[in-house]
Design a protein around this motif. Structure first.
Motif, PDB file in Angstrom:
ATOM      1  N   LEU A 114     -21.003  14.344  -9.841  1.00 54.44           N
ATOM      2  CA  LEU A 114     -20.581  12.915 -10.216  1.00 54.44           C
ATOM      3  C   LEU A 114     -19.605  12.428  -9.361  1.00 54.44           C
ATOM      4  O   LEU A 114     -19.597  11.012  -9.361  1.00 54.44           O
ATOM      5  CB  LEU A 114     -20.022  13.020 -11.747  1.00 54.44           C
ATOM      6  CG  LEU A 114     -21.036  13.556 -12.704  1.00 54.44           C
ATOM      7  CD1 LEU A 114     -20.120  13.653 -13.861  1.00 54.44           C
ATOM      8  CD2 LEU A 114     -22.256  12.619 -12.899  1.00 54.44           C
ATOM      9  N   MET A 316     -19.134   5.009 -23.898  1.00 59.62           N
ATOM     10  CA  MET A 316     -18.603   4.791 -22.457  1.00 59.62           C
ATOM     11  C   MET A 316     -18.479   6.238 -21.696  1.00 59.62           C
ATOM     12  O   MET A 316     -18.639   6.631 -20.571  1.00 59.62           O
ATOM     13  CB  MET A 316     -17.270   3.752 -22.351  1.00 59.62           C
ATOM     14  CG  MET A 316     -16.773   3.762 -20.799  1.00 59.62           C
ATOM     15  SD  MET A 316     -17.987   3.161 -19.668  1.00 59.62           S
ATOM     16  CE  MET A 316     -17.695   1.371 -19.822  1.00 59.62           C
ATOM     17  N   ALA A 317     -17.716   6.752 -22.420  1.00 61.01           N
ATOM     18  CA  ALA A 317     -17.492   8.532 -22.035  1.00 61.01           C
ATOM     19  C   ALA A 317     -18.670   9.029 -21.558  1.00 61.01           C
ATOM     20  O   ALA A 317     -18.652   9.805 -20.634  1.00 61.01           O
ATOM     21  CB  ALA A 317     -16.482   9.003 -23.115  1.00 61.01           C
ATOM     22  N   VAL A 320     -20.198   8.239 -18.435  1.00 58.48           N
ATOM     23  CA  VAL A 320     -19.581   8.780 -17.161  1.00 58.48           C
ATOM     24  C   VAL A 320     -19.648  10.212 -17.148  1.00 58.48           C
ATOM     25  O   VAL A 320     -19.970  10.674 -16.110  1.00 58.48           O
ATOM     26  CB  VAL A 320     -18.057   8.097 -17.316  1.00 58.48           C
ATOM     27  CG1 VAL A 320     -17.147   8.920 -16.034  1.00 58.48           C
ATOM     28  CG2 VAL A 320     -17.961   6.771 -17.043  1.00 58.48           C
ATOM     29  N   LEU A 321     -19.491  10.919 -18.139  1.00 60.97           N
ATOM     30  CA  LEU A 321     -19.730  12.375 -18.044  1.00 60.97           C
ATOM     31  C   LEU A 321     -20.960  13.015 -17.700  1.00 60.97           C
ATOM     32  O   LEU A 321     -21.205  14.118 -17.204  1.00 60.97           O
ATOM     33  CB  LEU A 321     -19.121  12.953 -19.358  1.00 60.97           C
ATOM     34  CG  LEU A 321     -17.577  12.706 -19.660  1.00 60.97           C
ATOM     35  CD1 LEU A 321     -17.085  12.979 -21.098  1.00 60.97           C
ATOM     36  CD2 LEU A 321     -16.641  13.611 -18.776  1.00 60.97           C
ATOM     37  N   HIS A 323     -23.425  11.229 -16.476  1.00 56.48           N
ATOM     38  CA  HIS A 323     -24.222   9.953 -15.461  1.00 56.48           C
ATOM     39  C   HIS A 323     -23.373   9.597 -14.410  1.00 56.48           C
ATOM     40  O   HIS A 323     -22.051   9.366 -14.416  1.00 56.48           O
ATOM     41  CB  HIS A 323     -24.579   8.746 -16.542  1.00 56.48           C
ATOM     42  CG  HIS A 323     -25.380   7.765 -15.996  1.00 56.48           C
ATOM     43  ND1 HIS A 323     -24.788   6.623 -15.936  1.00 56.48           N
ATOM     44  CD2 HIS A 323     -26.516   7.601 -15.598  1.00 56.48           C
ATOM     45  CE1 HIS A 323     -25.417   5.621 -15.440  1.00 56.48           C
ATOM     46  NE2 HIS A 323     -26.824   6.228 -15.351  1.00 56.48           N
ATOM     47  N   ASN A 324     -23.989   9.174 -13.429  1.00 58.30           N
ATOM     48  CA  ASN A 324     -23.507   8.267 -12.331  1.00 58.30           C
ATOM     49  C   ASN A 324     -24.420   7.474 -11.921  1.00 58.30           C
ATOM     50  O   ASN A 324     -25.258   7.632 -11.536  1.00 58.30           O
ATOM     51  CB  ASN A 324     -22.961   9.286 -11.017  1.00 58.30           C
ATOM     52  CG  ASN A 324     -22.366   8.491  -9.993  1.00 58.30           C
ATOM     53  OD1 ASN A 324     -22.969   7.432  -9.223  1.00 58.30           O
ATOM     54  ND2 ASN A 324     -21.303   8.923  -9.644  1.00 58.30           N
TER      55      ASN A 324
ATOM     56  N   LEU B 334     -15.709   9.505 -12.894  1.00 59.21           N
ATOM     57  CA  LEU B 334     -14.727  10.165 -13.294  1.00 59.21           C
ATOM     58  C   LEU B 334     -13.355   9.799 -12.948  1.00 59.21           C
ATOM     59  O   LEU B 334     -12.287   9.913 -13.717  1.00 59.21           O
ATOM     60  CB  LEU B 334     -14.751  11.683 -13.029  1.00 59.21           C
ATOM     61  CG  LEU B 334     -16.256  12.303 -13.443  1.00 59.21           C
ATOM     62  CD1 LEU B 334     -16.304  13.715 -12.907  1.00 59.21           C
ATOM     63  CD2 LEU B 334     -15.866  12.659 -15.058  1.00 59.21           C
ATOM     64  N   LEU B 337     -12.765   7.328 -15.446  1.00 58.17           N
ATOM     65  CA  LEU B 337     -12.515   7.670 -17.086  1.00 58.17           C
ATOM     66  C   LEU B 337     -11.197   8.439 -17.074  1.00 58.17           C
ATOM     67  O   LEU B 337     -10.252   8.468 -18.028  1.00 58.17           O
ATOM     68  CB  LEU B 337     -13.627   8.777 -17.248  1.00 58.17           C
ATOM     69  CG  LEU B 337     -13.842   9.211 -18.629  1.00 58.17           C
ATOM     70  CD1 LEU B 337     -14.259   8.103 -19.463  1.00 58.17           C
ATOM     71  CD2 LEU B 337     -14.827  10.451 -18.630  1.00 58.17           C
TER      72      LEU B 337
END
Lengths: 344, 375
Positions: A114, A316-317, A320-321, A323-324, B334, B337
């Motif tokens: 990521l 949203m989290a 991101v966690l 997926h990029n 990240l 985040l």
């Protein structure tokens, strides 16, 4: 939907009603507790994916479970996803049994896929010890961690690591998220070509991640519908106002189309492109529909008691966690154009 | 037409920036957010150092923008102590200005505004809180919801119904504004917990159970409260637009920093075009938000408020703040985040809701344009 999936869906619904819904705030923000994790494991939810090393993992039943778990507490679905990911890579019977029955926990770090090289800490093997620090470990409170070394091996850390200060917590707050310091001689090398194995697993998670997104979308849109039918303003129910009704209806139309697509995919053997299509759209939808539902709830949507704001954060989290945007759109564009595309 | 800020306004920007750099540390911001704790000490210092210069509204505007750009929760907490004071300025009598408004502008007191109720957010005219005249005082009964400074305000300006509406279509008539002392017997406050964002700010529910308010603490004329509140919203919405501008700009700052530090570059050293276009879009929105916010402020500060432009500024700033924080996190992956950007993302969403939802703002724009013929 096939009958077996309907039975599974009802099983998860019953489980949610019995064990999850009354504890949703605690499971989201604090801890799920060992007892609850054991209950999850007892349902067989942690070991539904099979071994990814043995060809295509079975993500279909897992996806149905995740979709429905996510409707109550997305963090529970994500915890289940992490356990399944872990068990798909690890063979040690003692460890797999412990994680599958919920007495121990395991996670897999995807952060190497990521963020860019050198941005994720460094783990090196030297003199029989793995030393260093890994950044962005989601599930850092686990008993076992599968992660990549700088030299490309995928390793299972069995002990000798400690989680650092918790990172900021946008979503899934009950799941550990921090850097991990490693000084371990207690490990197994799972693969010399670790990155490839990790990438394969990551690909296989496209449909499960989409399933979580869809489950969140279904739950949060239902909350929006329910609230708009009972709440009044200016002498009308909120459902009567075009801006809210049209927006939510449009998003629900999108959701229903994606659900059909999802059900179609899990009934067949989806291609990588199809799985990525679904993930791409489902993640975006979960964010959009959470935002709209929060807006319908007004100030109450902003308060955790109404169970909306967690979907806004978690959607949203999740995006991101697991997926990029740039990496995956490059891959997807290449699949769509059938030649390398979208890289400039 | 001059788009340059004057020197004294520029000085206010610098002062706000220096204050934020010194006091808005990540540790404090994170603690206030995590514990839902009002930053009492920082607010006290800001008052002592006169960070907000109420003698010039432009200075207030740019200070809000700059402080919020650094941290929305702390920035709003520091700049909201006088919330509602313009109602005294425009409609209060000399005694009320002396007793209630001046101490607030001097940083000695904190004010709150009680309009929203549990049963109606956007529908101001539909409030249920009542004030009944009894001898030399009014007796207030009812409640207010989502009230900023709820637990910390010394006084509240409260909108209550003093007479029944003449007809269902004229609910906005018969409402009046009162000053309520937070220590009044029968007045109770419940802090609201578990907010998505702006957790450093103090938000509460207010309950009035036969609270007596002396007659002289009615502000302006009886029955004209709705107009006073709407007039105030035409002021406060510009400051909310400044909050949105600050948040969007803060997201842009962080995305640019990420781009320089972490974003992958091509062999020729260029960022991906996807990222370049996103930065350009956010930056353009920041600039457009600033222009429309300053335009709305320019009308207001010359005492010729333009509600159409004000509503445009408020909704566009709110949408831009939400858009910018969302896109920045998506692109920073990240890194976003796990940085303070996640707080900006949570904080931004309230702007779509408070001081008039985005939908209400849009309706105001169109209805007024149809009525008055343009912005």
């Amino acid at each position: 939907m096939e009958e077996e999936y309907e039975i599974l869906e009802n099983t998860v619904k019953d489980f949610n009603a019995k064990y999850v819904e009354n504890n949703s705030l605690k499971f989201e923000n604090e801890s799920m507790g060992k007892e609850f994790v054991k209950l999850l494991a007892d349902q067989g939810f942690f070991s539904m994916m099979g071994q990814s090393g043995e060809g295509a993992a079975d993500v279909k039943t897992l996806s149905v479970v995740l979709e429905n778990l996510a409707k109550s507490v997305p963090a529970v679905a994500v915890k289940t996803l992490l356990a399944n990911s872990f068990l798909s890579l690890v063979n040690d019977p003692k460890i797999t049994e412990a994680v599958a029955n919920g007495s121990k926990s395991g996670t897999v770090t995807f952060s190497d896929l990521l963020v860019g090289p050198g941005q994720n800490g460094s783990l090196l093997l030297s003199d029989g010890k793995i030393k260093g620090e890994k950044q962005f470990v989601f599930g850092s409170d686990s008993d076992f961690i599968v992660t990549l070394l700088d030299t490309g091996e995928l390793v299972l850390l069995k002990s000798g690591f400690t989680a650092g200060k918790k990172l900021k917590r946008l979503g899934f707050r009950s799941i550990g998220f921090s850097a991990v310091s490693v000084n371990s001689s207690d490990y197994d090398v799972l693969s010399k070509e670790g990155r490839k194995v990790l990438e394969k697993l990551y690909d296989q998670l496209s449909i499960p991640v989409a399933a979580i997104s869809l489950g969140m979308s279904e739950a949060v849109s239902q909350k929006g519908l329910d609230y708009a039918k009972v709440r009044t303003a200016f002498g009308h129910y909120l459902k009567d106002f075009q801006p809210l009704a049209f927006e939510l209806t449009s998003l629900i139309a999108e959701m229903e189309i994606l659900k059909r697509y999802f059900e179609g995919l899990i009934s067949t053997s989806p291609s990588r492109k199809e799985a990525m299509f679904l993930k791409h759209k489902a993640l975006a939808l979960a964010k959009d529909i959470s935002k709209t539902s929060l807006q319908i709830h007004g100030g109450y949507g902003y308060l955790e008691d109404f169970g909306i704001e967690k979907f806004y954060r978690d959607s949203m989290a999740l995006s991101v966690l697991f997926h990029n945007e740039e990496h995956e759109m490059e891959d997807l564009s290449t699949l769509v154009f059938e030649t390398k595309a979208g890289f400039v | 037409m001059d788009f340059e800020l004057s020197d004294d306004i520029k000085e206010a920007v610098v002062k706000a920036k220096e204050f934020a750099n010194k006091y808005f540390t990540e540790e404090v911001a994170e603690k206030s957010d995590f514990n839902e704790e009002f930053p009492t000490e920082i607010v006290a210092i800001s008052k002592k150092e006169k960070v907000l210069d109420f003698s010039n509204p432009w200075k207030v505007l740019v200070t809000i923008e700059e402080l919020v750009r650094r941290d929305p929760g702390l920035g709003i907490s520091v700049t909201i102590s006088a919330f509602g004071a313009e109602i005294f300025m425009f409609f209060g009598n000399d005694a009320q200005k002396e007793k209630y408004m001046n101490p607030v502008f001097a940083g000695k007191r904190t004010l709150g505004l009680g309009v929203t109720e549990a049963g109606g957010g956007s529908d101001v005219a539909g409030i249920k809180c009542e004030a009944r005249l009894d001898g030399d005082s009014y007796v207030l009964n009812g409640g207010k919801m989502f009230i900023s400074n709820g637990q910390i305000a010394d006084h509240f300006l409260v909108l209550a119904r003093t007479s029944p509406p003449p007809s269902p279509e004229k609910k906005h008539k018969g409402l009046s504004v009162f000053v309520v002392d937070s220590k009044s017997p029968g007045f109770a406050i419940n802090k609201l917990h578990g907010k998505l964002g702006v957790r450093a700010t103090n938000t509460a529910e207010l309950i009035f159970d036969n609270v007596r308010v002396p007659k002289e603490d009615m502000v302006g004329e009886e029955g004209k409260g709705f107009y006073y509140i709407m007039t105030f919203f035409n002021i406060s919405r510009i400051y909310v637009a400044a909050q949105g501008l600050g948040i969007a700009h803060g997201a842009l700052d962080r995305l640019l920093e990420y781009s320089k530090k972490y974003a992958p570059v091509s062999e020729t050293g260029e960022l991906s075009e996807n990222l370049q276009l996103a930065i350009a879009e956010i930056a353009t929105r920041v600039e457009a938000t600033r222009n429309i916010t300053y335009k709305a402020a320019s009308y207001l500060f010359k005492f010729t408020p333009n509600p159409i432009v004000t509503s445009m500024a408020k909704f566009y700033a709110a949408e831009s703040a939400v858009f910018a924080t969302k896109r920045a996190i998506e692109l920073m992956s990240l890194h976003g985040l796990t940085s303070d950007l996640e707080r900006f993302f949570r904080d931004a969403k309230i702007l779509d809701i408070w001081e008039g939802t985005t939908e209400v703002e849009k309706l105001i724009i169109t209805r007024m344009m149809l009525k008055e013929g343009g912005a």
